[in-house]
Design a protein around this motif. Structure first.
Motif, PDB file in Angstrom:
ATOM      1  N   GLU A   1       0.646  -1.279   0.106  1.00 31.46           N
ATOM      2  CA  GLU A   1      -0.115   0.051  -0.210  1.00 31.46           C
ATOM      3  C   GLU A   1       1.038   1.312  -0.007  1.00 31.46           C
ATOM      4  O   GLU A   1       0.594   2.444  -0.711  1.00 31.46           O
TER       5      GLU A   1
ATOM      6  N   MET B   1     -10.851  10.115 -13.005  1.00 27.26           N
ATOM      7  CA  MET B   1      -9.947  11.388 -13.335  1.00 27.26           C
ATOM      8  C   MET B   1     -10.465  12.400 -14.152  1.00 27.26           C
ATOM      9  O   MET B   1     -10.169  13.700 -14.067  1.00 27.26           O
TER      10      MET B   1
ATOM     11  N   ARG C   1     -14.451  14.929  -7.373  1.00 22.28           N
ATOM     12  CA  ARG C   1     -13.243  14.271  -7.017  1.00 22.28           C
ATOM     13  C   ARG C   1     -12.785  14.231  -5.682  1.00 22.28           C
ATOM     14  O   ARG C   1     -12.394  13.420  -4.979  1.00 22.28           O
TER      15      ARG C   1
ATOM     16  N   LEU D   1     -15.226  12.276  -3.570  1.00 23.49           N
ATOM     17  CA  LEU D   1     -15.165  10.804  -3.675  1.00 23.49           C
ATOM     18  C   LEU D   1     -13.962  10.420  -2.707  1.00 23.49           C
ATOM     19  O   LEU D   1     -13.856   9.229  -2.540  1.00 23.49           O
TER      20      LEU D   1
ATOM     21  N   ILE E   1     -15.130  10.203   0.403  1.00 16.77           N
ATOM     22  CA  ILE E   1     -15.944   8.796   0.628  1.00 16.77           C
ATOM     23  C   ILE E   1     -14.887   7.635   0.525  1.00 16.77           C
ATOM     24  O   ILE E   1     -15.300   6.736   1.280  1.00 16.77           O
ATOM     25  N   ARG E   2     -14.057   7.760  -0.243  1.00  9.92           N
ATOM     26  CA  ARG E   2     -13.090   6.351  -0.086  1.00  9.92           C
ATOM     27  C   ARG E   2     -12.425   6.396   1.412  1.00  9.92           C
ATOM     28  O   ARG E   2     -12.432   5.051   1.796  1.00  9.92           O
TER      29      ARG E   2
ATOM     30  N   LEU F   1     -12.773   2.968   3.727  1.00  9.32           N
ATOM     31  CA  LEU F   1     -11.902   2.332   4.403  1.00  9.32           C
ATOM     32  C   LEU F   1     -11.845   2.367   5.392  1.00  9.32           C
ATOM     33  O   LEU F   1     -11.559   1.276   6.138  1.00  9.32           O
TER      34      LEU F   1
ATOM     35  N   GLU G   1      -4.897  12.543   0.684  1.00  7.83           N
ATOM     36  CA  GLU G   1      -5.199  12.609  -0.652  1.00  7.83           C
ATOM     37  C   GLU G   1      -6.297  13.697  -0.682  1.00  7.83           C
ATOM     38  O   GLU G   1      -6.477  14.495  -1.267  1.00  7.83           O
TER      39      GLU G   1
ATOM     40  N   MET H   1      -6.494  17.452  -1.933  1.00  6.81           N
ATOM     41  CA  MET H   1      -7.352  17.760  -2.897  1.00  6.81           C
ATOM     42  C   MET H   1      -8.219  18.895  -2.542  1.00  6.81           C
ATOM     43  O   MET H   1      -8.555  19.945  -3.391  1.00  6.81           O
TER      44      MET H   1
ATOM     45  N   GLU I   1      -1.252  12.166 -12.399  1.00  4.51           N
ATOM     46  CA  GLU I   1      -1.264  11.289 -13.344  1.00  4.51           C
ATOM     47  C   GLU I   1      -2.374  10.326 -13.044  1.00  4.51           C
ATOM     48  O   GLU I   1      -2.639  10.110 -11.940  1.00  4.51           O
TER      49      GLU I   1
ATOM     50  N   HIS J   1      -4.007   6.813 -11.749  1.00  4.90           N
ATOM     51  CA  HIS J   1      -3.398   6.007 -10.950  1.00  4.90           C
ATOM     52  C   HIS J   1      -2.860   4.644 -11.480  1.00  4.90           C
ATOM     53  O   HIS J   1      -1.811   3.858 -10.920  1.00  4.90           O
TER      54      HIS J   1
END
Ligand code: NA
Ligand code: NA
Lengths: 194, 334, 449
Positions: free
Chosen positions: A67, A80, A87, A90, A93-94, A98, A156, A160, A169, A171
């Motif tokens: 990871e 993307m 984004r 999201l 949310i991720r 997790l 992240e 963001m 780039e 992922h």
């Protein structure tokens, strides 16, 4: 981007090294078993039992390190191309997902460790090895993995939100390149030197 | 299945066409008939739902409702049940099956594991007398010394006393390994299994090693689920389960008959170790004592279970003249 | 299937697609989606048990020991410079053929993919290097894109192949036979790709003949460069040794696949020790272990996720319902085969080869063996097409990774470059269907069942 706390990184590395040593031992055990059986009609008692249990640890102790290196497969073809707000949401949310999956799975695996210990659960092979130590190793591997994954995901999101890392780039490309560099950087180095 | 009040998920390591799955299918049909379709069973074969060693835990935690539990996978969950896999105790599968059931009613120590694990014993499934397939002949147990023989469970420990290398291997890999000489033989299988795994064509010599009915499996149900059912359904399950042993022996025989014909057609040579050799072999084996000691250490009154087991076996043997398919095959009476 | 089961199945599929779309880990997406279904059909408690037991039950299987062993073997071999040696030797030998630089890149991709087992990682590794070499020899970037993306797919057929091993594990087919069965189709694919390259190059040569920028002249210049490469013949020989030890012993029936893999890993370690300076040895071994363990963890997280997902499919009755429905429809067998294979292509949009096999093989295998197809032949065919999915439009992960690594080549150009190789793949698949012996002759020759 905030760097991962040192102890987490060190712990992940330690687990990888433990798994690596187990993998070498597993290789030698299998070779010794075959050689012994063919040369001296003497195989190693319970080699299959030991190998199977060792595999469980080998399989998952590297989760957190993988990871950290961004190796786990995920796909961002759609994500993307979404607007910044979406984004960022999201990413949050991720992180929450997790957190939920991590909590539930860690709790569940803890249950399997306790149960294995209380029932004196063993393998069904000739050696009847206790399974709780390996299940304990699984618990450690998954808890550490989720801590690292949640840390990465949260960062992240924070980046963001601050307007950073949005031009990153893809992922998939990142993951493939990270993997490539790790497996095969001999090639890349060599061409760069020319 | 939409009409059923209870749809029970049955998990097994056996394949859909094995004699054990066929017996369970007949049991399920009987249950469906007796409950007018109120209880139906969905079968999940070949570990497609959960693994063989997880069967009891999965039945307890709700991943499955019914499970076939093999004695070789039950050491952790149903420790006292594993008394039935001790070698050299009986060569009569019918007596063996009846004993498995009677212990559940008559031995509190044996019963306690089931109650603690939250599962209820419905009926046992026979495996039959242990057979041994070999690439080269063997007249006595000592002839096996130095050979690599696929084995499993307590049979491996018996083999160790004759200086055999027991090799653990899934049954599906045996054929290829026999063909290539990776193993010199296999055991921990009964006659009824041989056709399924293609072994009737890869067994030049089949020996009755005298170890006897060494292993078996049982079908269990989640106890809470059973208790939640209306009494008429419980009675239906009980009634169908009483026919379980009969179904099992019938299906085992027909699978054994197929294997026997195939082996005979392939020119297999049959033989048995002599009674004197088997007696000497059994004498050398300290497996029963070790079994008692291992579980005594964990606080079980294992000695009482073994005593009960032997007493009931003796009782059941005297009441049964059942002949195992392996023996019947060798005598040409199958 | 009951109404409740159908509702749960739809929920699970939608949940999975949404999770993938928001860039959640594929392994965890499989797990989470499956668990939602278990909650709907059984209970929350059953779902937690399913998830909690999945890591142990999906890995406590002796049949899987081969996976980390093959991964370790491959990484030791790469660290020992053996794949590089093979690449250089191929460049030297193939330099005078039309498209020599492209052929060498193809060989290099095949070698890396074969050894590392990762298609996308191979593309990322060789994209820059190969593209530069191919363009320098006067070819278009389109050709380079095609060669690299297609070359990455070679690894799954040429043993050792983790994907074929996993196919054997989920369908309970013989892993040894599957590994041997991949050799023929792997070689056929190499030939087909090489022919594609040479046809494209000869056509361009003709078009540019006589001009100042003649392709032939530029190829000759590149070939002269290649002949000055320092050759590591011993490295190439060692590569042969590892192949002989890990695959030859399976062929000869001396060892089971797991035993063969352990011999291969040990041989690769010894070669690494022999070829590495003492001062760098510990570092090289440590790096290899770290990499092997990372790749192993990635693979097993997918396996654990797929374990939960397939538990749900079994529980809901979806697997049996689908298999029974297709088999009882009694359609023409080859129509079913082609439909089943075609379904795989769009999956390459969001799944890598391993995930695709873990999800699709348990469903396609019983359907197609039910229609009477040979199990080993099917396995190779399904794996071959799953890998094709990584280069077919609208999206294939290999092409995506290529375009991301070689920035000046857009996705559109890269896909156009891949098209001739897709045609070659279709021809290969057609040949494999018409002449199944290409798949089965090596396993049959090996004398195993
Ligand atoms: Na490969
Ligand atoms: Na595609």
């Amino acid at each position: 981007m905030r760097t991962l706390p040192g102890p987490l990184r060190a712990l992940s590395q330690t687990l990888v090294i433990v798994a690596g040593i187990l993998l070498i031992l597993l290789t030698l055990l299998t070779v010794a078993d075959v050689v012994g059986r063919n040369l001296w009609d003497q195989s190693i008692l319970g080699a299959v039992d030991i190998s199977t249990l060792a595999l469980v640890a080998i399989a998952f102790l590297g989760l957190a390190a993988a990871e950290i290196e961004g190796r786990h497969v995920s796909v961002d073809l759609l994500e993307m191309n979404l607007p910044t707000r979406a984004r960022t949401t999201l990413a949050l949310i991720r992180t929450l997902l997790l957190l939920i999956v991590g909590a539930v799975l860690s709790w569940g695996i803890l249950g399997t460790v306790v149960s294995a210990f209380e029932r004196s659960e063993t393998t069904n092979g000739i050696l009847r090895l206790a399974t709780w130590p390996v299940k304990g190793a699984l618990l450690a591997a998954f808890v550490l993995f989720f801590v690292v994954a949640i840390w990465n995901s949260l960062n992240e999101y924070l980046d963001m939100r601050d307007g950073k890392r949005l031009d990153d780039e893809s992922h998939i490309v990142h993951q493939a390149q990270a993997e490539a560099q790790l497996i095969t950087h001999t090639v890349i180095d060599r061409e760069e030197k020319k | 299945d939409d009409g059923a009040d209870y749809v029970l998920h049955y998990t097994t390591y056996s394949s859909a066409t094995s004699d054990q799955s066929r017996s369970a299918q007949r049991w399920a049909e009987e249950v469906e008939r007796l409950t007018d379709g109120g209880v139906s069973v969905v079968f999940h074969y070949s570990q497609s739902l959960v693994g063989a060693d997880e069967a009891v835990q999965a039945t307890l935690d709700g991943r499955a409702d019914l499970a076939q539990v093999g004695s070789i996978y039950a050491a952790s969950d149903l420790s006292m049940f594993t008394v039935i896999e001790l070698p050299f105790e009986t060569k009569n599968p019918q007596a063996h099956m009846n004993t498995i059931l009677r212990l559940y009613e008559e031995s509190p120590v044996y019963r306690e594991d089931f109650d603690r694990q939250g599962v209820r014993l419905l009926f046992p499934l026979p495996l039959g007398t242990i057979a041994m397939g070999l690439n080269e002949p063997a007249q006595t147990p000592d002839d096996l010394a130095g050979r690599s023989i696929r084995s499993g469970g307590l049979a491996s420990e018996v083999l160790l006393t004759s200086k055999v290398n027991p090799v653990a291997m899934t049954a599906t890999d045996i054929y290829e390994s026999m063909e290539r000489g990776i193993v010199d033989g296999y055991t921990a299988l009964a006659l009824a299994n041989l056709s399924t795994f293609g072994l009737t064509k890869a067994s030049p010599y089949v020996v009755d090693p005298g170890i006897g009915a060494y292993s078996s499996s049982i079908v269990v149900i989640n106890e809470d689920l059973y208790q939640s059912m209306p009494e008429e359904y419980q009675r239906a399950l009980d009634e169908a389960s009483r026919k379980g042993i009969e179904f099992g022996l019938e299906e085992m025989e027909s699978a054994g008959r197929i294997a026997c014909e195939e082996l005979t057609a392939a020119g297999t040579e049959f033989s048995s170790f002599s009674d004197a050799d088997v007696a000497a072999w059994a004498e050398k084996s300290t497996i029963a004592d070790e079994w008692v000691a291992r579980y005594a250490e964990r606080g079980y009154d294992a000695a009482s279970v073994l005593d009960d087991y032997r007493a009931i076996i003796a009782d059941e043997e005297s009441a049964s003249d059942y002949e195992d398919p392996l023996v019947a095959c060798m005598e040409g009476t199958l | 299937m009951t109404g409740a089961a159908i509702g749960a199945l739809l929920t699970v599929i939608i949940t999975f697609i949404v999770l993938i779309a928001i860039r959640f880990h594929v392994g965890l997406s499989l797990m989470l989606a499956g668990l939602v279904g278990v909650v709907m059909l059984r209970s929350t408690g059953a779902a937690i048990s399913t998830g909690a037991n999945a890591p142990f039950s999906s890995s406590a299987d002796y049949g899987l020991v081969i996976i980390p062993l093959f991964i370790l073997m491959g990484i030791f071999a790469v660290k020992a410079g053996l794949a590089q040696a093979g690449f250089d030797i191929a460049s030297r030998i193939l330099r005078r053929l039309p498209g020599g630089s492209a052929l060498a890149s193809l060989a290099g991709s095949g070698l890396f993919a074969a050894v590392t087992g990762s298609s996308v990682a191979t593309v990322a590794t060789l994209a820059r290097v190969s593209t530069d070499a191919i363009v320098k020899a006067g070819h278009s970037v389109k050709l380079a894109a095609g060669v690299v993306c297609a070359g990455g797919t070679l690894g799954v057929l040429i043993p050792p192949s983790i994907v074929l091993v996993l196919y054997g594990v989920v369908t309970e087919e013989s892993i040894g036979q599957l590994l041997l069965a991949g050799i023929g189709p792997g070689l056929l694919t190499i030939l087909a790709y090489a022919a594609t390259i040479m046809i494209l190059v000869v056509r361009t040569r003709r078009a540019t003949a006589g001009t100042e920028d003649s392709l032939l002249e530029r190829e000759r210049a590149a070939a002269d460069d290649a002949s000055r490469l320092q050759m590591d013949w011993l490295g190439g020989a060692f590569l042969g040794v590892i192949f002989a030890v890990s695959i030859g012993t399976i062929y000869l029936g001396i060892a089971t696949p797991t035993e063969a893999a352990s011999f291969g890993a040990l041989a690769a370690l010894i070669i690494l020790i022999v070829r590495t300076k003492m001062s760098q040895l510990l570092g090289a071994v440590k790096e290899s272990l770290v990499e092997a363990i990372g790749l192993t963890a990635m693979t097993f997280l997918l396996l654990a996720g797929a374990g939960v997902f397939t538990y749900f499919l079994a529980l809901s009755g979806a697997s049996t319902a689908l298999v029974d429905a297709v088999i009882s429809a009694e359609l023409p067998a080859y129509l079913v085969l082609i439909l089943c294979l075609a379904i795989l292509l769009p999956l390459g949009m969001f799944l890598d080869g391993i995930s695709m096999i873990l999800i699709a093989a348990p469903l396609l295998h019983p359907i197609l063996t039910g229609y009477g197809f040979d199990a080993i032949w099917l396995g190779v065919l399904i794996v071959k097409v799953a890998e094709m999915a990584l280069i077919t439009p609208p999206v294939g992960m290999n092409v995506f990774v290529y375009s991301g690594t070689v920035k000046e080549v857009g996705l559109g150009t890269a896909f156009r470059g891949v098209v001739p190789f897709i045609v070659a793949d279709i021809v290969v698949v057609a040949i494999l269907i018409l002449v199944p012996q290409i798949v089965t002759f090596i396993p049959n020759l090996s004398g195993t069942s």
